[in-house]
Design a protein around this motif. Sequence first.
Motif, mmCIF file in Angstrom:
data_model
loop_
_atom_site.group_PDB
_atom_site.id
_atom_site.type_symbol
_atom_site.label_atom_id
_atom_site.label_comp_id
_atom_site.label_asym_id
_atom_site.label_seq_id
_atom_site.Cartn_x
_atom_site.Cartn_y
_atom_site.Cartn_z
ATOM 1 N N ALA A 1 2.144 -10.701 -39.788
ATOM 2 C CA ALA A 1 3.180 -10.037 -38.999
ATOM 3 C C ALA A 1 2.988 -8.530 -39.044
ATOM 4 O O ALA A 1 2.604 -7.972 -40.068
ATOM 5 N N ASP A 2 3.278 -7.880 -37.933
ATOM 6 C CA ASP A 2 3.231 -6.420 -37.878
ATOM 7 C C ASP A 2 4.584 -5.852 -38.276
ATOM 8 O O ASP A 2 5.625 -6.376 -37.883
ATOM 9 N N ARG A 3 4.579 -4.759 -39.024
ATOM 10 C CA ARG A 3 5.830 -4.136 -39.437
ATOM 11 C C ARG A 3 6.472 -3.325 -38.316
ATOM 12 O O ARG A 3 7.688 -3.131 -38.310
ATOM 13 N N GLU A 4 5.686 -2.850 -37.390
ATOM 14 C CA GLU A 4 6.248 -2.065 -36.291
ATOM 15 C C GLU A 4 7.142 -2.955 -35.424
ATOM 16 O O GLU A 4 6.758 -4.062 -35.043
ATOM 17 N N VAL A 5 8.334 -2.474 -35.119
ATOM 18 C CA VAL A 5 9.313 -3.260 -34.369
ATOM 19 C C VAL A 5 9.124 -3.005 -32.874
ATOM 20 O O VAL A 5 9.277 -1.888 -32.404
ATOM 21 N N ARG A 6 8.798 -4.077 -32.136
ATOM 22 C CA ARG A 6 8.584 -3.980 -30.689
ATOM 23 C C ARG A 6 9.272 -5.169 -30.033
ATOM 24 O O ARG A 6 8.923 -6.311 -30.284
ATOM 25 N N TYR A 7 10.272 -4.898 -29.190
ATOM 26 C CA TYR A 7 11.121 -5.964 -28.654
ATOM 27 C C TYR A 7 10.637 -6.554 -27.337
ATOM 28 O O TYR A 7 10.956 -7.694 -27.017
ATOM 29 N N ALA A 8 9.906 -5.785 -26.519
ATOM 30 C CA ALA A 8 9.449 -6.229 -25.195
ATOM 31 C C ALA A 8 10.611 -6.808 -24.391
ATOM 32 O O ALA A 8 11.674 -6.207 -24.320
ATOM 33 N N ARG A 9 10.432 -7.997 -23.783
ATOM 34 C CA ARG A 9 11.448 -8.585 -22.901
ATOM 35 C C ARG A 9 12.748 -8.914 -23.615
ATOM 36 O O ARG A 9 13.774 -9.154 -22.964
ATOM 37 N N HIS A 46 15.897 -2.895 -41.121
ATOM 38 C CA HIS A 46 15.969 -4.232 -41.715
ATOM 39 C C HIS A 46 14.741 -5.064 -41.357
ATOM 40 O O HIS A 46 14.146 -5.718 -42.227
ATOM 41 N N ILE A 47 14.360 -5.059 -40.086
ATOM 42 C CA ILE A 47 13.208 -5.858 -39.656
ATOM 43 C C ILE A 47 11.931 -5.372 -40.333
ATOM 44 O O ILE A 47 11.110 -6.178 -40.793
ATOM 45 N N GLU A 48 11.753 -4.055 -40.421
ATOM 46 C CA GLU A 48 10.578 -3.502 -41.094
ATOM 47 C C GLU A 48 10.543 -3.923 -42.559
ATOM 48 O O GLU A 48 9.493 -4.342 -43.074
ATOM 49 N N ARG A 49 11.680 -3.816 -43.235
ATOM 50 C CA ARG A 49 11.744 -4.149 -44.657
ATOM 51 C C ARG A 49 11.551 -5.649 -44.885
ATOM 52 O O ARG A 49 10.774 -6.068 -45.763
ATOM 53 N N ALA A 50 12.248 -6.469 -44.100
ATOM 54 C CA ALA A 50 12.144 -7.919 -44.262
ATOM 55 C C ALA A 50 10.740 -8.415 -43.944
ATOM 56 O O ALA A 50 10.235 -9.342 -44.593
ATOM 57 N N THR A 51 10.105 -7.823 -42.970
ATOM 58 C CA THR A 51 8.734 -8.199 -42.628
ATOM 59 C C THR A 51 7.781 -7.854 -43.768
ATOM 60 O O THR A 51 6.901 -8.655 -44.131
ATOM 61 N N LYS A 78 9.847 -16.096 -36.503
ATOM 62 C CA LYS A 78 10.278 -15.169 -37.554
ATOM 63 C C LYS A 78 11.767 -14.831 -37.464
ATOM 64 O O LYS A 78 12.387 -14.435 -38.440
ATOM 65 N N GLY A 79 12.322 -14.936 -36.269
ATOM 66 C CA GLY A 79 13.732 -14.620 -36.084
ATOM 67 C C GLY A 79 13.979 -13.279 -35.412
ATOM 68 O O GLY A 79 15.106 -12.784 -35.414
ATOM 69 N N LEU A 80 12.945 -12.692 -34.817
ATOM 70 C CA LEU A 80 13.124 -11.416 -34.139
ATOM 71 C C LEU A 80 14.121 -11.549 -32.992
ATOM 72 O O LEU A 80 15.048 -10.739 -32.860
#
Length: 277
Positions: free
Chosen positions: A109-117, A95-100, A140-142
């Motif tokens: 914005a980068d399409r790669e999903v990276r959550y970190a902390r 979803h995040i990749e598609r919405a981005t 963005k709402g991540l």
Amino acid sequence: MDATKLRRAIARTRLAPVAAFPKRLARVARHDAKVLRASARWLVTSREHHNYTYELTKLSRHHLSWFVSVVCDVPVGRVRGWFAEIEGDDELRRHIERATAEAARRGLADREVRYARRIGWYAMVRATRPAHVVETGVDKGLGSCVLAAALLRNADEGHPGRVTSLDINPEAGYLARTAPWSGVVDLVVGDSVASIGALDRPVDLFLHDSDHSRAHEKREFDAVEPKLAPGALLLTDNVTTTNVLAEHAERTGRRFLAYRETPARHWYPGDGIGAAW
């Protein structure tokens, strides 16, 4: 005189700084070269201009798991399981990749999903099972999606909850406007302090991630204090630059702990999580 004795003899003279300079210069150069390589790679491969996303180093992940374990008083193994849970959520990732890719701001914005902390945020919500989470600062709402994913998992286990996401920008939160995540997210546009004052239900977990000035951070914690449910958990994303939450914890008789993340393969030094409980 052998080399070791010579070095020790020089170390006792005024020539010591001059003799040590080449080694010191080499160490600084190696450090700076790593930063420059990471910076050059990021400039070429990333589109982000703020709110950078990245992975954590392996050691930083270990430290984060123990941080959550101590703050939430849960076994560290369970915390690692929650980390794996959010990172293995393929539906959310797609979803995040598609919405981005489809967003109006996709050029920044980068399409790669990276959550970190943010995996720490997720684990804390899974551990504490809050009925009401409030976050200030959405972008963005991540982070909103991560919090919502944790709340949905909690609901499946019989502990429903919602997140109130506050931002002054009406375009914020586009990642969190799609079901099922939107089903537990209330996006509120307006000044965060005023919005906190208008809350009509107790807050179990509060996360400051908006205007990072010391004055505004303090206003948010002062505003939310009378809104908190018993045993509420307070978090700040600003812990690497201010001592606001630590001071608030001391005034209100809470414990405080801070974690600083270490990004992997990125020039940015990282942010952190401050917790008061």
